[in-house]
Design a protein around this motif. Sequence first.
Motif, PDB file in Angstrom:
ATOM      1  N   PRO A  29      53.095  40.097 129.764  1.00  0.00           N
ATOM      2  CA  PRO A  29      52.569  40.575 131.049  1.00  0.00           C
ATOM      3  C   PRO A  29      52.809  39.556 132.153  1.00  0.00           C
ATOM      4  O   PRO A  29      52.650  38.352 131.944  1.00  0.00           O
ATOM      5  CB  PRO A  29      51.073  40.757 130.773  1.00  0.00           C
ATOM      6  CG  PRO A  29      50.986  40.984 129.289  1.00  0.00           C
ATOM      7  CD  PRO A  29      52.070  40.124 128.698  1.00  0.00           C
ATOM      8  N   GLY A  30      53.222  40.043 133.315  1.00  0.00           N
ATOM      9  CA  GLY A  30      53.452  39.175 134.459  1.00  0.00           C
ATOM     10  C   GLY A  30      54.849  38.604 134.557  1.00  0.00           C
ATOM     11  O   GLY A  30      55.194  37.998 135.574  1.00  0.00           O
ATOM     12  N   GLU A  31      55.676  38.787 133.532  1.00  0.00           N
ATOM     13  CA  GLU A  31      57.011  38.201 133.528  1.00  0.00           C
ATOM     14  C   GLU A  31      58.056  39.169 134.080  1.00  0.00           C
ATOM     15  O   GLU A  31      57.986  40.377 133.849  1.00  0.00           O
ATOM     16  CB  GLU A  31      57.419  37.795 132.113  1.00  0.00           C
ATOM     17  CG  GLU A  31      56.611  36.646 131.543  1.00  0.00           C
ATOM     18  CD  GLU A  31      57.032  36.273 130.138  1.00  0.00           C
ATOM     19  OE1 GLU A  31      56.630  35.194 129.672  1.00  0.00           O
ATOM     20  OE2 GLU A  31      57.753  37.068 129.476  1.00  0.00           O
ATOM     21  N   VAL A  32      59.043  38.599 134.773  1.00  0.00           N
ATOM     22  CA  VAL A  32      60.217  39.352 135.206  1.00  0.00           C
ATOM     23  C   VAL A  32      61.430  38.758 134.487  1.00  0.00           C
ATOM     24  O   VAL A  32      61.742  37.575 134.656  1.00  0.00           O
ATOM     25  CB  VAL A  32      60.419  39.274 136.735  1.00  0.00           C
ATOM     26  CG1 VAL A  32      61.725  39.965 137.131  1.00  0.00           C
ATOM     27  CG2 VAL A  32      59.242  39.926 137.458  1.00  0.00           C
ATOM     28  N   ARG A 193      56.609  43.807 145.628  1.00  0.00           N
ATOM     29  CA  ARG A 193      55.201  44.157 145.873  1.00  0.00           C
ATOM     30  C   ARG A 193      54.517  44.629 144.597  1.00  0.00           C
ATOM     31  O   ARG A 193      53.290  44.583 144.498  1.00  0.00           O
ATOM     32  CB  ARG A 193      55.112  45.245 146.942  1.00  0.00           C
ATOM     33  CG  ARG A 193      55.235  44.729 148.371  1.00  0.00           C
ATOM     34  CD  ARG A 193      54.809  45.777 149.382  1.00  0.00           C
ATOM     35  NE  ARG A 193      55.698  46.922 149.380  1.00  0.00           N
ATOM     36  CZ  ARG A 193      56.797  47.024 150.125  1.00  0.00           C
ATOM     37  NH1 ARG A 193      57.135  46.051 150.938  1.00  0.00           N
ATOM     38  NH2 ARG A 193      57.545  48.108 150.063  1.00  0.00           N
ATOM     39  N   LEU A 194      55.305  45.068 143.628  1.00  0.00           N
ATOM     40  CA  LEU A 194      54.733  45.588 142.386  1.00  0.00           C
ATOM     41  C   LEU A 194      54.617  44.525 141.294  1.00  0.00           C
ATOM     42  O   LEU A 194      54.128  44.816 140.201  1.00  0.00           O
ATOM     43  CB  LEU A 194      55.579  46.765 141.882  1.00  0.00           C
ATOM     44  CG  LEU A 194      55.527  47.999 142.778  1.00  0.00           C
ATOM     45  CD1 LEU A 194      56.579  49.015 142.370  1.00  0.00           C
ATOM     46  CD2 LEU A 194      54.151  48.640 142.738  1.00  0.00           C
ATOM     47  N   ARG A 195      55.071  43.332 141.581  1.00  0.00           N
ATOM     48  CA  ARG A 195      54.886  42.252 140.603  1.00  0.00           C
ATOM     49  C   ARG A 195      53.389  41.954 140.486  1.00  0.00           C
ATOM     50  O   ARG A 195      52.681  41.864 141.493  1.00  0.00           O
ATOM     51  CB  ARG A 195      55.639  41.001 141.031  1.00  0.00           C
ATOM     52  CG  ARG A 195      57.143  41.194 141.056  1.00  0.00           C
ATOM     53  CD  ARG A 195      57.887  39.967 141.540  1.00  0.00           C
ATOM     54  NE  ARG A 195      57.979  38.936 140.505  1.00  0.00           N
ATOM     55  CZ  ARG A 195      58.998  38.077 140.398  1.00  0.00           C
ATOM     56  NH1 ARG A 195      60.013  38.142 141.256  1.00  0.00           N
ATOM     57  NH2 ARG A 195      59.016  37.170 139.457  1.00  0.00           N
ATOM     58  N   SER A 196      52.922  41.815 139.259  1.00  0.00           N
ATOM     59  CA  SER A 196      51.500  41.525 139.046  1.00  0.00           C
ATOM     60  C   SER A 196      51.330  40.848 137.694  1.00  0.00           C
ATOM     61  O   SER A 196      52.217  40.927 136.838  1.00  0.00           O
ATOM     62  CB  SER A 196      50.674  42.822 139.087  1.00  0.00           C
ATOM     63  OG  SER A 196      50.783  43.528 137.869  1.00  0.00           O
ATOM     64  N   PRO A 197      50.190  40.186 137.472  1.00  0.00           N
ATOM     65  CA  PRO A 197      49.947  39.520 136.189  1.00  0.00           C
ATOM     66  C   PRO A 197      49.874  40.489 135.010  1.00  0.00           C
ATOM     67  O   PRO A 197      49.998  40.069 133.865  1.00  0.00           O
ATOM     68  CB  PRO A 197      48.597  38.821 136.404  1.00  0.00           C
ATOM     69  CG  PRO A 197      48.471  38.683 137.876  1.00  0.00           C
ATOM     70  CD  PRO A 197      49.119  39.897 138.450  1.00  0.00           C
ATOM     71  N   GLU A 198      49.658  41.776 135.295  1.00  0.00           N
ATOM     72  CA  GLU A 198      49.530  42.761 134.216  1.00  0.00           C
ATOM     73  C   GLU A 198      50.839  43.488 133.912  1.00  0.00           C
ATOM     74  O   GLU A 198      50.979  44.107 132.860  1.00  0.00           O
ATOM     75  CB  GLU A 198      48.481  43.818 134.582  1.00  0.00           C
ATOM     76  CG  GLU A 198      47.062  43.291 134.697  1.00  0.00           C
ATOM     77  CD  GLU A 198      46.815  42.584 136.018  1.00  0.00           C
ATOM     78  OE1 GLU A 198      47.425  42.993 137.028  1.00  0.00           O
ATOM     79  OE2 GLU A 198      46.029  41.622 136.039  1.00  0.00           O
ATOM     80  N   ARG A 199      51.802  43.432 134.832  1.00  0.00           N
ATOM     81  CA  ARG A 199      53.019  44.250 134.706  1.00  0.00           C
ATOM     82  C   ARG A 199      54.222  43.386 134.344  1.00  0.00           C
ATOM     83  O   ARG A 199      54.416  42.307 134.899  1.00  0.00           O
ATOM     84  CB  ARG A 199      53.286  44.985 136.024  1.00  0.00           C
ATOM     85  CG  ARG A 199      54.552  45.859 136.016  1.00  0.00           C
ATOM     86  CD  ARG A 199      54.683  46.654 137.293  1.00  0.00           C
ATOM     87  NE  ARG A 199      53.570  47.597 137.405  1.00  0.00           N
ATOM     88  CZ  ARG A 199      52.628  47.547 138.332  1.00  0.00           C
ATOM     89  NH1 ARG A 199      52.670  46.607 139.269  1.00  0.00           N
ATOM     90  NH2 ARG A 199      51.645  48.417 138.345  1.00  0.00           N
ATOM     91  N   GLY A 200      55.045  43.878 133.426  1.00  0.00           N
ATOM     92  CA  GLY A 200      56.300  43.220 133.104  1.00  0.00           C
ATOM     93  C   GLY A 200      57.460  43.993 133.694  1.00  0.00           C
ATOM     94  O   GLY A 200      57.371  45.202 133.929  1.00  0.00           O
ATOM     95  N   MET A 201      58.565  43.302 133.946  1.00  0.00           N
ATOM     96  CA  MET A 201      59.758  43.945 134.490  1.00  0.00           C
ATOM     97  C   MET A 201      61.006  43.422 133.789  1.00  0.00           C
ATOM     98  O   MET A 201      61.084  42.238 133.445  1.00  0.00           O
ATOM     99  CB  MET A 201      59.898  43.691 135.989  1.00  0.00           C
ATOM    100  CG  MET A 201      58.825  44.321 136.850  1.00  0.00           C
ATOM    101  SD  MET A 201      59.176  44.069 138.610  1.00  0.00           S
ATOM    102  CE  MET A 201      57.739  44.855 139.356  1.00  0.00           C
ATOM    103  N   ILE A 202      61.960  44.335 133.594  1.00  0.00           N
ATOM    104  CA  ILE A 202      63.293  43.978 133.127  1.00  0.00           C
ATOM    105  C   ILE A 202      64.273  44.432 134.194  1.00  0.00           C
ATOM    106  O   ILE A 202      64.334  45.620 134.514  1.00  0.00           O
ATOM    107  CB  ILE A 202      63.622  44.638 131.777  1.00  0.00           C
ATOM    108  CG1 ILE A 202      62.654  44.165 130.692  1.00  0.00           C
ATOM    109  CG2 ILE A 202      65.063  44.335 131.371  1.00  0.00           C
ATOM    110  CD1 ILE A 202      62.838  44.882 129.362  1.00  0.00           C
TER     111      ILE A 202
END
Length: 253
Positions: A29-32, A193-202
Amino acid sequence: MSLLEIKNLQVSVEDDRQILRGVDLTVNPGEVHAIMGPNGSGKSTLAHVLSGKDGYAVTGGEVLLDGADLLAMEPDERAAAGLFLAFQYPMEIPGVATMTFLRTAMNAQRKKRGEAELSTPEFMKRVREEAAKLSIDPEMLRRPVNVGFSGGEKKRNEVLQMALLQPKLAVLDETDSGLDIDALKIAAEGVNRLRSPERGMIVITHYQRLLDHIVPDIVHVFFNGRIVRTGGKELAHELEAKGYADYEQEVAA
């Protein structure tokens, strides 16, 4: 617990040609995470397999999303569980108004999660707020999904969907494809804007230019169906300068 855990994922297409040859990837969580690699290396295949697209056979390995078996879920179940895929080439859907599409998607996911559907005023308020942030003309929202949209408008529409659906894990498949620099900046700002400590992104891309705007925490080099190197954001600059020749030589050897 990791948000996404991919262990030794092996995938073939219908003619039994192997595309993914043992992919291992953990996203917290929180990582891009950025995945970079040349054409044909399997980057988009990974995105398609995660989303549940037909035409791929998983021949080995497992994928866990929040500890649940992602590969056992249907595509709509994966979406309800929090997975979102932004397409490289968003498709046009004639006859389906964008607003109808957005509301149906949001309420379908809410229903699967046992949540109440959004009222019309609440839905309209959310859409207007997010669309304004992405410089989306309200007239676009009254048109059929992606029909007559420019490349930049299609990608901003994808980011709008992500903003409204609020996924746990967002997979962006070459979001920079077909965008000029102004459209790229707007789309990237929406993603950031959607980056957050709860969300991951690839973030899947060929080019450093996208990662100048969406700065990753971790960069992976994808080559010949697997991750062959992992590093920090400086690895993307190295690839921009040197290309993938070194990895081609390693495979040839």
